[in-house]
Design a protein around this motif. Sequence first.
Motif, PDB file in Angstrom:
ATOM      1  N   ASP A 108       0.656  -1.340  -0.142  1.00  0.00           N
ATOM      2  CA  ASP A 108       0.171   0.188   0.291  1.00  0.00           C
ATOM      3  C   ASP A 108       0.809   1.409   0.139  1.00  0.00           C
ATOM      4  O   ASP A 108       0.351   2.449  -0.451  1.00  0.00           O
ATOM      5  N   GLU A 109       2.125   1.194   0.416  1.00  0.00           N
ATOM      6  CA  GLU A 109       2.938   2.244   0.486  1.00  0.00           C
ATOM      7  C   GLU A 109       4.400   1.891   0.073  1.00  0.00           C
ATOM      8  O   GLU A 109       4.811   0.724   0.449  1.00  0.00           O
ATOM      9  N   THR A 114       1.583   6.367  -1.645  1.00  0.00           N
ATOM     10  CA  THR A 114       0.636   5.467  -0.805  1.00  0.00           C
ATOM     11  C   THR A 114      -0.722   5.413  -1.728  1.00  0.00           C
ATOM     12  O   THR A 114      -1.107   6.204  -2.474  1.00  0.00           O
ATOM     13  N   LYS A 131      -8.130  -0.553  -4.897  1.00  0.00           N
ATOM     14  CA  LYS A 131      -7.024   0.461  -5.254  1.00  0.00           C
ATOM     15  C   LYS A 131      -7.592   0.909  -6.437  1.00  0.00           C
ATOM     16  O   LYS A 131      -7.612   0.242  -7.319  1.00  0.00           O
ATOM     17  N   ARG A 158       5.585  11.801   4.825  1.00  0.00           N
ATOM     18  CA  ARG A 158       4.947  10.667   5.047  1.00  0.00           C
ATOM     19  C   ARG A 158       3.324  10.821   5.688  1.00  0.00           C
ATOM     20  O   ARG A 158       2.434  10.624   5.125  1.00  0.00           O
ATOM     21  N   SER A 159       3.665  11.658   6.742  1.00  0.00           N
ATOM     22  CA  SER A 159       2.242  12.114   7.611  1.00  0.00           C
ATOM     23  C   SER A 159       1.421  12.877   6.511  1.00  0.00           C
ATOM     24  O   SER A 159       0.163  12.727   6.745  1.00  0.00           O
ATOM     25  N   ALA A 176       1.260  12.897   3.316  1.00  0.00           N
ATOM     26  CA  ALA A 176       0.668  11.998   2.426  1.00  0.00           C
ATOM     27  C   ALA A 176      -0.482  11.107   2.988  1.00  0.00           C
ATOM     28  O   ALA A 176      -1.631  10.850   2.236  1.00  0.00           O
ATOM     29  N   LEU A 177      -0.393  10.690   4.236  1.00  0.00           N
ATOM     30  CA  LEU A 177      -1.345   9.683   4.679  1.00  0.00           C
ATOM     31  C   LEU A 177      -2.644  10.622   4.806  1.00  0.00           C
ATOM     32  O   LEU A 177      -3.633  10.066   4.973  1.00  0.00           O
ATOM     33  N   ILE A 178      -2.426  11.779   5.368  1.00  0.00           N
ATOM     34  CA  ILE A 178      -3.700  12.713   5.840  1.00  0.00           C
ATOM     35  C   ILE A 178      -4.367  13.046   4.500  1.00  0.00           C
ATOM     36  O   ILE A 178      -5.714  12.930   4.302  1.00  0.00           O
ATOM     37  N   ARG A 231      -4.346  11.240   1.771  1.00  0.00           N
ATOM     38  CA  ARG A 231      -5.096  10.005   1.372  1.00  0.00           C
ATOM     39  C   ARG A 231      -6.242   9.994   2.036  1.00  0.00           C
ATOM     40  O   ARG A 231      -7.315   9.614   1.370  1.00  0.00           O
ATOM     41  N   LEU A 232      -6.276   9.863   3.058  1.00  0.00           N
ATOM     42  CA  LEU A 232      -7.555  10.056   3.993  1.00  0.00           C
ATOM     43  C   LEU A 232      -8.641  11.033   3.555  1.00  0.00           C
ATOM     44  O   LEU A 232      -9.960  10.523   3.420  1.00  0.00           O
ATOM     45  N   GLU A 266     -10.165   9.778   0.346  1.00  0.00           N
ATOM     46  CA  GLU A 266     -10.841   8.708   0.276  1.00  0.00           C
ATOM     47  C   GLU A 266     -12.373   9.053   1.037  1.00  0.00           C
ATOM     48  O   GLU A 266     -13.415   8.546   0.699  1.00  0.00           O
TER      49      GLU A 266
END
Length: 386
Positions: free
Chosen positions: A58-59, A77, A85, A99-100, A102-104, A106-107, A110
């Motif tokens: 996933d990453e 990610t 996906k 990284r953080s 990118a995750l925010i 992504r969330l 979504e």
Amino acid sequence: MVTLDVQFANQIIEKVKEYMDYNVNIMNNRGIIIASLTKERIGTFHEIALRITQGDQDEILVENEDEYIGTQPGVNTAVYYRKTKIGVIGITGEPQKVRSIALILRLSIETMLEYEAYKEERFQRKNLKDQLLNLIMYGENVTEEKLNEYAKRLKLEERYVRIPVIFRFDQGAEFAESVIADIKEYHYLSKQDLVSVTRDNDVIVFKHFEEDLMKIFSDYKYMLGESVGAILRYLKSRDTAYTVYIGSFQDTYENYRGSYYHCKWLRDNYKLEGKSYFFYDYLNEYFRSFVPFREMRGIYEVFEKSMEEKEIESYISVISALSAADFNLVEGSRMMYVHKNTLTYRLGKLKDAFGMNPVGESKDREFMTNLCDYLIKTVKKMKKEA
């Protein structure tokens, strides 16, 4: 296979570029960059994105830009939609720093995808009449052709005049939806009527009349009461408190929104429970609502300055109630929840102070109701500024 939409991806990029110093790339499930803050990279191949969408990871963090084709150091990610996906988000920079972010991001994407899907499904679940009313009341830049297209599919006759009726409750959207379900189940309305729930959680009905307007206008209140009588009896059977607002007649779909706003204006200004308000009975008040405050101040400010705060409160209480009751003392006292003699006494003090009789003289009534409107606006303005 579902993949990220190019237009949606570019909307994301347009939003993040105002707040992001790092480069952001959005790739589809074939590894192609479809949106980026670095425009020259759009349309190029991104090896890691393809590995992520087609593999188990996933990453993937990239430390060396020569390690993969079309890739720079950063974090990539996967973006999921309903456990599948559909693309990849990539942020260029030192992996541990970005990284953080990118995750925010992504969330956020979504969540937006799920919300858009929810809205689309909810919209699709609505029947065509709901969709038509939604376009009439809230649609932006909706053409007459679009409205007529819906009406044609619904086999609605535009030659019929229609008038909106709002039933206001205080129980919320779920209750309003249940009312509409029962109205439809028991066939309280014609197929030529339109019914829906407004954003204010009211039930709105565009009631049709097949006769020519000038043949029915003199009796339309009585006729309307008969046509929605079944609904009123149903509401009483549910022990439901309600207020009814009736807008203006219209004969073209593109003008229905104006009629709906006439209803809303009544709803916002008159709220006595259990009463029915007809827009045509309040035309003077409606037109006065468009008079600029500065114009009213130029006429009435001198009177405001000469009145004490308690005198202003009493004036507004008495005149606003009488105005809503067409200066009927019995009805006005009921609206104020006081005895008729109490209202008569308070009105007498105002008549003595101004040397006017708004009950018996139309010119006096006009002066005093306009002054009341000005005082109400002044009080609201002072509260807002406080």
